[in-house]
Motif scaffolding. Structure first.
Motif, short mmCIF file in Angstrom:
data_model
loop_
_atom_site.label_atom_id
_atom_site.label_comp_id
_atom_site.label_asym_id
_atom_site.label_seq_id
_atom_site.Cartn_x
_atom_site.Cartn_y
_atom_site.Cartn_z
N ILE A 115 -13.69 -30.88 -47.01
CA ILE A 115 -14.17 -29.83 -46.12
C ILE A 115 -15.68 -29.68 -46.24
N LEU A 116 -16.19 -29.71 -47.46
CA LEU A 116 -17.63 -29.63 -47.68
C LEU A 116 -18.34 -30.81 -47.03
N LEU A 117 -17.82 -32.00 -47.20
CA LEU A 117 -18.42 -33.19 -46.60
C LEU A 117 -18.38 -33.13 -45.08
N ALA A 118 -17.27 -32.68 -44.52
CA ALA A 118 -17.16 -32.56 -43.07
C ALA A 118 -18.13 -31.51 -42.54
N SER A 119 -18.24 -30.37 -43.21
CA SER A 119 -19.16 -29.34 -42.74
C SER A 119 -20.60 -29.80 -42.86
N PHE A 120 -20.93 -30.56 -43.89
CA PHE A 120 -22.28 -31.10 -44.02
C PHE A 120 -22.57 -32.10 -42.90
N GLY A 121 -21.61 -32.93 -42.57
CA GLY A 121 -21.78 -33.89 -41.49
C GLY A 121 -21.96 -33.21 -40.14
N ILE A 122 -21.18 -32.16 -39.88
CA ILE A 122 -21.32 -31.42 -38.63
C ILE A 122 -22.68 -30.74 -38.57
N SER A 123 -23.12 -30.19 -39.69
CA SER A 123 -24.43 -29.54 -39.73
C SER A 123 -25.57 -30.53 -39.48
N GLN A 124 -25.49 -31.70 -40.07
CA GLN A 124 -26.51 -32.72 -39.86
C GLN A 124 -26.52 -33.20 -38.40
N PHE A 125 -25.34 -33.32 -37.81
CA PHE A 125 -25.26 -33.70 -36.41
C PHE A 125 -25.90 -32.63 -35.53
N GLY A 126 -25.65 -31.36 -35.83
CA GLY A 126 -26.26 -30.27 -35.09
C GLY A 126 -27.77 -30.26 -35.24
N ASP A 127 -28.27 -30.55 -36.44
CA ASP A 127 -29.72 -30.64 -36.65
C ASP A 127 -30.32 -31.77 -35.82
N PHE A 128 -29.62 -32.88 -35.72
CA PHE A 128 -30.11 -34.00 -34.92
C PHE A 128 -30.16 -33.64 -33.44
N ILE A 129 -29.11 -33.00 -32.95
CA ILE A 129 -29.07 -32.58 -31.54
C ILE A 129 -30.19 -31.58 -31.27
N TYR A 130 -30.42 -30.65 -32.20
CA TYR A 130 -31.51 -29.68 -32.05
C TYR A 130 -32.85 -30.39 -32.00
N LEU A 131 -33.04 -31.36 -32.86
CA LEU A 131 -34.30 -32.10 -32.91
C LEU A 131 -34.58 -32.81 -31.59
N VAL A 132 -33.59 -33.48 -31.06
CA VAL A 132 -33.75 -34.17 -29.78
C VAL A 132 -33.99 -33.16 -28.66
N ALA A 133 -33.22 -32.09 -28.65
CA ALA A 133 -33.33 -31.11 -27.57
C ALA A 133 -34.69 -30.42 -27.57
N ILE A 134 -35.21 -30.06 -28.73
CA ILE A 134 -36.49 -29.36 -28.76
C ILE A 134 -37.63 -30.30 -28.36
N ASN A 135 -37.52 -31.57 -28.69
CA ASN A 135 -38.54 -32.54 -28.25
C ASN A 135 -38.51 -32.71 -26.73
N VAL A 136 -37.33 -32.85 -26.17
CA VAL A 136 -37.20 -33.01 -24.72
C VAL A 136 -37.66 -31.75 -24.00
N TYR A 137 -37.27 -30.57 -24.51
CA TYR A 137 -37.67 -29.31 -23.91
C TYR A 137 -39.18 -29.14 -23.91
N LEU A 138 -39.80 -29.45 -25.02
CA LEU A 138 -41.25 -29.30 -25.12
C LEU A 138 -41.97 -30.30 -24.22
N TYR A 139 -41.44 -31.50 -24.11
CA TYR A 139 -42.05 -32.49 -23.23
C TYR A 139 -41.90 -32.09 -21.76
#
Length: 107
Positions: A6-30
């Protein structure tokens, strides 16, 4: 074993969310500015915030209840991320992203 998965799965989901946020904020700012320099400025905010906070954040965290601190910083991150789409000027976006990086340094 189940708690570890469960800890590993939640960490993976969190990292995926951070990646999506990173891409989205770059595209939004551009899209907002049309400038690659503005997006590059976004990448400079994180290291600057780390310079200001990480050298003394550990001493603060050692003195507080870690569980409450993590919950508080997570709530602050959620509020700051929810605030981002409402901002339309570049300085306010950078200021909010800087505050987000400061909170993330404590997390």
């Amino acid at each position: 074993m189940i708690r570890a998965s469960i800890l590993l799965a939640s960490f993976g989901i969190s990292q995926f969310g951070d990646f999506i946020y990173l891409v989205a904020i770059n595209v939004y700012l551009y899209q907002l500015t049309g400038s690659a320099a503005a997006v590059a400025g976004l990448w400079i905010i994180g290291p600057i915030a780390a310079l200001f906070m990480k050298f003394w954040a550990g001493s603060v965290i050692d003195r507080v209840d870690v569980r409450r601190w993590l919950i508080g910083t997570d709530i602050a991150r959620a509020v700051l991320v929810a605030l981002l789409p409402l901002l339309s000027t570049l300085p306010l976006i950078y200021l909010t992203l800087f505050a987000l990086a400061l909170v993330k340094a404590f997390f």
